[in-house]
Design a protein around this motif. Sequence first.
Motif, PDB file in Angstrom:
ATOM      1  N   PRO A 102      41.465  40.816  23.733  1.00 18.78           N
ATOM      2  CA  PRO A 102      41.842  39.951  24.859  1.00 18.78           C
ATOM      3  C   PRO A 102      43.200  40.273  25.461  1.00 18.78           C
ATOM      4  CG  PRO A 102      42.014  38.764  22.780  1.00 18.78           C
ATOM      5  CD  PRO A 102      41.321  40.060  22.476  1.00 18.78           C
ATOM      6  N   ALA A 158      36.042  41.853  25.569  1.00 22.93           N
ATOM      7  CA  ALA A 158      37.063  40.865  25.915  1.00 22.93           C
ATOM      8  C   ALA A 158      37.398  39.982  24.722  1.00 22.93           C
ATOM      9  CB  ALA A 158      36.593  40.011  27.090  1.00 22.93           C
ATOM     10  N   VAL A 200      41.677  35.051  29.291  1.00 25.92           N
ATOM     11  CA  VAL A 200      41.157  36.012  30.256  1.00 25.92           C
ATOM     12  C   VAL A 200      40.490  35.254  31.406  1.00 25.92           C
ATOM     13  CG1 VAL A 200      39.485  37.875  30.603  1.00 25.92           C
ATOM     14  CG2 VAL A 200      40.816  37.777  28.486  1.00 25.92           C
TER      15      VAL A 200
END
Length: 213
Positions: free
Chosen positions: A92, A88, A154
């Motif tokens: 992202p 992540a 996120v």
Amino acid sequence: MKGAPVLLIHGGLWDATDSELFWYRPGIMAGLEATGLTVEAPDRPRQPASWSQEVTEFGALLASGLLGPKPVTLVGASNGCTVAALLALECPTAIGRLLLAWPATGGDPEVNAWARAGLIERGATPEIADGLLFGETLRGVTDAQVASLELTGVLVGVLPSVPENPSHQRKTVDELLRLVPSAVELPGCPEPPRADFAPYRDQLVATLHEFAS
């Protein structure tokens, strides 16, 4: 029309388990597909030399377009939370939601000693074992890196092991929620490979579907 894309990253550490044991046999994969989600659950590298090797392989999967153009919901399980969190941070824009499910407890000397012995017994070198176990709240990740998830845009969720156990302690969930203040806690349950998971299967599928939708 394909449903929202979900990438499942199973738990285990260095040849300890696979996607079949974690997602398929417990019925999670079939349950999620029945809800209309588009789900991929590839095996992690069996004997990785480092966390970066795993992140590189999953990053290539995201870049391949297999899951389509929409942002992916990424679900990391147990030690798979390390791969998911690092992925992540690295990609992202490709990830819309990140769920850290049953996060494996890092930074615990007693737990790490037990895990290190298991890694070496399965064939890892001491250097590889130490590299995989290094970290703070999560193995292989610094707390500063975890905190920087807050800046990615996120949506982060955390799903605890209930009941907690030495490898998946409640303190790890609490610290992740502290490091990422915008994160949400989801209803917990035992990890899927455990014998006591079966009664929670439908609850977990519903939780994952709601988080990904």
